[in-house]
Design a protein around this motif. Structure first.
Motif, PDB file in Angstrom:
ATOM      1  N   LEU A  94       0.616  -1.236   0.184  1.00 43.62           N
ATOM      2  CA  LEU A  94      -0.051  -0.116   0.110  1.00 43.62           C
ATOM      3  C   LEU A  94       1.104   1.400   0.018  1.00 43.62           C
ATOM      4  O   LEU A  94       1.815   1.455   0.986  1.00 43.62           O
ATOM      5  CB  LEU A  94      -1.055  -0.070   1.150  1.00 43.62           C
ATOM      6  N   ARG A  95       0.690   2.000  -1.065  1.00 44.32           N
ATOM      7  CA  ARG A  95       1.773   3.310  -1.238  1.00 44.32           C
ATOM      8  C   ARG A  95       1.361   4.012  -0.024  1.00 44.32           C
ATOM      9  O   ARG A  95      -0.132   4.370   0.505  1.00 44.32           O
ATOM     10  CB  ARG A  95       1.525   3.861  -2.703  1.00 44.32           C
ATOM     11  N   ARG A 155       1.058   7.229  -0.114  1.00 43.97           N
ATOM     12  CA  ARG A 155      -0.087   8.293  -0.536  1.00 43.97           C
ATOM     13  C   ARG A 155      -1.449   7.811  -0.789  1.00 43.97           C
ATOM     14  O   ARG A 155      -2.372   8.327  -0.292  1.00 43.97           O
ATOM     15  CB  ARG A 155       0.489   8.644  -2.189  1.00 43.97           C
ATOM     16  N   ASP A 156      -1.545   6.572  -0.802  1.00 45.21           N
ATOM     17  CA  ASP A 156      -2.704   5.746  -0.765  1.00 45.21           C
ATOM     18  C   ASP A 156      -3.291   5.660   0.377  1.00 45.21           C
ATOM     19  O   ASP A 156      -4.475   5.979   0.682  1.00 45.21           O
ATOM     20  CB  ASP A 156      -2.615   4.584  -1.663  1.00 45.21           C
ATOM     21  N   GLU A 184      -6.690   7.372   1.722  1.00 49.36           N
ATOM     22  CA  GLU A 184      -7.782   6.435   2.231  1.00 49.36           C
ATOM     23  C   GLU A 184      -8.137   6.843   3.731  1.00 49.36           C
ATOM     24  O   GLU A 184      -9.267   6.924   4.095  1.00 49.36           O
ATOM     25  CB  GLU A 184      -7.182   4.735   2.327  1.00 49.36           C
ATOM     26  N   ALA A 242     -10.107  10.135   3.357  1.00 50.32           N
ATOM     27  CA  ALA A 242     -11.505   9.666   2.861  1.00 50.32           C
ATOM     28  C   ALA A 242     -12.144   9.269   3.820  1.00 50.32           C
ATOM     29  O   ALA A 242     -13.500   9.464   3.941  1.00 50.32           O
ATOM     30  CB  ALA A 242     -11.396   8.506   1.629  1.00 50.32           C
ATOM     31  N   GLY A 243     -11.771   8.355   4.860  1.00 44.29           N
ATOM     32  CA  GLY A 243     -12.533   7.881   6.023  1.00 44.29           C
ATOM     33  C   GLY A 243     -12.788   9.116   6.849  1.00 44.29           C
ATOM     34  O   GLY A 243     -14.007   8.967   7.408  1.00 44.29           O
ATOM     35  N   THR A 266     -15.808  10.911   5.224  1.00 42.49           N
ATOM     36  CA  THR A 266     -16.977  10.197   5.051  1.00 42.49           C
ATOM     37  C   THR A 266     -18.026  10.740   6.029  1.00 42.49           C
ATOM     38  O   THR A 266     -19.233  10.817   5.588  1.00 42.49           O
ATOM     39  CB  THR A 266     -16.704   8.693   5.145  1.00 42.49           C
ATOM     40  N   GLU A 290     -16.172  -2.967   5.780  1.00 42.56           N
ATOM     41  CA  GLU A 290     -15.173  -2.392   4.923  1.00 42.56           C
ATOM     42  C   GLU A 290     -13.691  -3.159   5.308  1.00 42.56           C
ATOM     43  O   GLU A 290     -13.028  -3.264   4.241  1.00 42.56           O
ATOM     44  CB  GLU A 290     -15.135  -1.031   5.130  1.00 42.56           C
ATOM     45  N   ARG A 332     -11.400  -4.949   2.497  1.00 44.56           N
ATOM     46  CA  ARG A 332     -10.168  -4.541   2.263  1.00 44.56           C
ATOM     47  C   ARG A 332      -9.015  -5.698   2.526  1.00 44.56           C
ATOM     48  O   ARG A 332      -8.300  -5.872   1.628  1.00 44.56           O
ATOM     49  CB  ARG A 332      -9.477  -3.435   3.063  1.00 44.56           C
ATOM     50  N   ALA A 350      -5.440  -6.312   1.347  1.00 43.57           N
ATOM     51  CA  ALA A 350      -4.857  -5.280   2.608  1.00 43.57           C
ATOM     52  C   ALA A 350      -4.388  -6.299   3.770  1.00 43.57           C
ATOM     53  O   ALA A 350      -5.279  -7.278   4.037  1.00 43.57           O
ATOM     54  CB  ALA A 350      -5.973  -4.419   3.049  1.00 43.57           C
ATOM     55  N   GLN A 402      -4.267   2.223   8.407  1.00 37.09           N
ATOM     56  CA  GLN A 402      -5.381   3.150   8.201  1.00 37.09           C
ATOM     57  C   GLN A 402      -5.979   3.750   9.364  1.00 37.09           C
ATOM     58  O   GLN A 402      -6.477   5.081   9.347  1.00 37.09           O
ATOM     59  CB  GLN A 402      -6.311   2.526   7.202  1.00 37.09           C
TER      60      GLN A 402
END
Lengths: 411, 228
Positions: free
Chosen positions: A10-11, A13-14, A18, A21-22, A25, A315, A319, A324, A332
């Motif tokens: 998992l980068r 940046r990603d 994420e 975004a979480g 939400t 979720e 993942r 993941a 995360q």
């Protein structure tokens, strides 16, 4: 075994995307969660800022009187009486006055009267009490200015009086009252034992050395001749603002060059010390308060993150199924709680600074604050979020993908 | 190397809960070849899900041997199994498992987060996958605005975007009406003709009938009809 090398990844940046975004939400919930950290950080920042501001304020409004007074004594204290006392020289006043930064200096010493009584009339009146035991202080001409005295009438003696050993006296206001002397224009005389002294003036008030107010004050030269005074015991120095620490270093050398350590110096606290003292007092209490609110905030973040982990079981399962690893899930949620803490820290630091500025404005103070506090606060908030997220993140990462998928199948 | 993709040899799974042992899967032998469209059918409680979870590397079997693309995954570390899931296996769930707050495209991209697809390729691959399932016009929608069949097709797009070796579908039509079911099954046929390996677990004979090979499960045992 090519497939074994297919590691899940998992980068960074990603991961950040994420986590962000979480958070977005449920922006409302994230904001409320951050509120705990906001309050904690804000109270910490405000506490530190106000303490610093108040400390700086105290320094500007510091006690001018105390800060400009330096006293040198040859008093060795209670336990030093058996040792030889360093004799202060008779010309201490001149020696000190030469120092740069000295406004005025004067010496004084208690005179031992050996039981001699003081009276204003040479008559033995069996009906009235006219004789008193009164303290006598031998003073140098400069003491009047150095102690910031104020005469209600008459004058202070000068060097001439002292050199000639004139029998003159200045009455402290207390002594004058008891002796019933109120004016000097008729040249009143007081008797100490058999000796008569012409009253030169009445010392109405003094800002330093208040014992002068109850004493008979005679010139040093007179005390030497009449009462065998050996040396002055105290040098009162009036210094310029800011010169106190310098003079307190130089004065002992000036009056006792061969053994500066033999004399005691009473100097005012340095402004820095005063400020540090104030900050310590304010900080101790409020830092605890701030710490407690921060702790409550951390528990809040931990709670909400845990709830959000349980809500997002599906979720998490998805993942995990998508590849993941446990640590990716942990990262995360850790990052989300850290983000909440960081956000709370930023808002809290801003709020704290605003509080400091507002309080300062209301009290017309100059807001003073170490910029490092404002910078460290968000870091502290992030740290709190990180710690608060540890347990929920661990819980999330430990969920078996199968169970998570089944539990989260409601959607 | 043959075109064997998955090989189960005497695979079993026993669940323990205190003193009670439940053998959900017994001595399962199964081979899945590349490009095959295989269906596992059986009543609920027959052990289908257990078998699927083991094949999908979501769960570990307790006995027997499981080879995935020639590698014995029995003793593989959790990290290596996770890596395999990320790169080689695509999932389709009964309940779609789409994130409601993300757009269709973002949902598809999510499957590419955990494997080696470079970030700049993701959007294009997501678009291609959505195009493949016929939903490119829904790319910016959120899942809540899609029908059940569309949602499942988004989930399929998400699964095939990583170009997996096998697409594992757990009751893919369980939550769908008959029209949507038909659209999903047609999509499966298309993917099959593209050469994708499909493993569909279902309790619905009508769905399993579309597969070229059917394996029946009953009480934790596999039985394969000789011919369809």
């Amino acid at each position: 075994m090519a497939v074994v090398r297919l590691r899940a990844r998992l980068r960074v940046r990603d991961l950040f995307a994420e986590a962000l975004a979480g958070l977005f939400t449920r922006p409302g919930r994230s904001l409320l969660t951050a509120l705990g950290a906001v309050l904690g950080i804000a109270s910490l920042v405000a506490t530190l800022g106000i303490a610093e501001t108040a400390g700086a304020q105290i320094v500007t409004a510091f006690d001018e009187l105390a800060a400009t007074s330096v006293v040198v004594t040859n008093d060795r204290g209670f336990f030093g009486t058996s040792q030889t006392q360093a004799a202060l020289p008779w010309d201490s006043e001149e020696r000190i006055s030469r120092l740069n930064g000295v406004v005025a200096a004067g010496t004084m010493a208690d005179v031992q009267l050996g039981g001699r009584l003081t009276s204003a009339v040479p008559v033995n009146d069996p009906l009235g009490l006219t004789e008193f035991q009164m303290p006598m202080i031998a003073a140098s001409p400069g003491l009047y200015a150095a102690a910031r005295g104020e005469l209600s009438t008459g004058r202070w003696f000068d060097r001439g009086h002292s050199e000639r050993a004139d029998r003159v006296v200045v009455l402290g206001t207390g002594a004058a009252q008891r002796l019933n002397v109120t004016r000097v224009d008729q040249q009143p005389v007081v008797f100490v034992g058999d000796a008569s002294f012409a009253v030169l003036g009445i010392l109405e008030d003094t800002q330093r050395q208040p014992e002068l107010l109850n004493a008979l004050i005679i010139p040093e030269g007179t005390a030497r001749e009449m009462y065998d005074l050996e040396s002055p015991t105290t040098v009162q120095i009036d210094v310029e603002v800011g010169a106190a620490s310098l003079i307190s270093e130089q004065a002992p050398i000036a009056v006792s060059p061969d053994d500066p350590g033999a004399v005691q110096v009473q100097a005012p606290l340095e402004p820095d010390e005063v400020r540090a003292g104030v900050e310590e007092d304010v900080n101790a209490l409020f830092l605890i308060l701030g710490g407690v609110s921060l702790l409550v905030g951390a528990i809040g973040i931990a709670n909400v993150t845990l709830v959000s982990v349980l809500e997002r079981i599906g979720e998490i399962g998805l993942r995990r199924a998508l590849g993941a690893g446990r640590r990716h899930i942990a990262y995360q949620f850790l990052l989300e709680s850290t983000g909440v803490g960081l956000f709370g820290g930023v808002i809290g630091a801003s709020t704290g600074v605003l509080v400091v500025v507002t309080v300062s404005a209301l009290r017309t103070w100059t807001p003073v604050m170490d910029p490092r506090i404002a910078l460290a606060a968000p870091v502290l908030g992030a740290l709190v979020g990180l710690l608060a997220g540890l347990y929920p993140a661990l819980r999330a990462s430990r969920m078996a993908p199968v169970d998570s998928l089944r539990a989260g199948a409601a959607g | 190397m043959t075109d064997e993709l998955i090989r189960l040899l005497g695979v079993g799974r026993t669940f323990r809960s205190g003193d009670i042992e439940v053998r959900a899967l017994r001595d399962a032998d199964l081979e899945v070849r590349r490009g095959e469209y295989l269906s596992i059918v059986g009543p609920s409680g027959s052990g289908k899900s257990t078998l699927l979870n083991i094949i999908a590397l979501l769960d570990r079997h307790t006995s027997g041997t499981y080879r995935f693309e020639g590698t014995d995954v029995t003793e593989l570390s959790e990290g290596a199994r996770t890596g395999l899931r990320a790169h080689r296996i695509g999932f389709v769930f009964q309940s779609f498992h789409l994130l409601a707050h993300r757009t269709v495209t973002e949902n598809v991209i999510m499957s590419m987060l955990y494997n080696s697809v470079p970030p700049r390729e993701r959007r294009a691959r997501a678009r291609a996958a959505l195009d493949r399932v016929g939903l490119d016009h829904r790319a910016g929608f959120r899942p809540g605005r899609l029908s059940g069949g569309e949602r499942q097709r988004v989930a399929i797009a998400r699964a095939i975007a990583t170009r997996p070796a096998i697409l594992i579908c757990d009751e893919p039509t369980g939550n769908l009406d008959s029209a949507s079911t038909e659209s999903v099954l047609e999509l499966f046929d298309d993917l099959r003709s593209d050469g994708l390996t499909l493993l569909v677990v279902t309790h619905d004979d009508a769905v399993s009938a579309r597969a070229e090979r059917i394996v029946r499960m009953h009480d934790g045992r596999l039985s394969e009809p000789v011919a369809v």
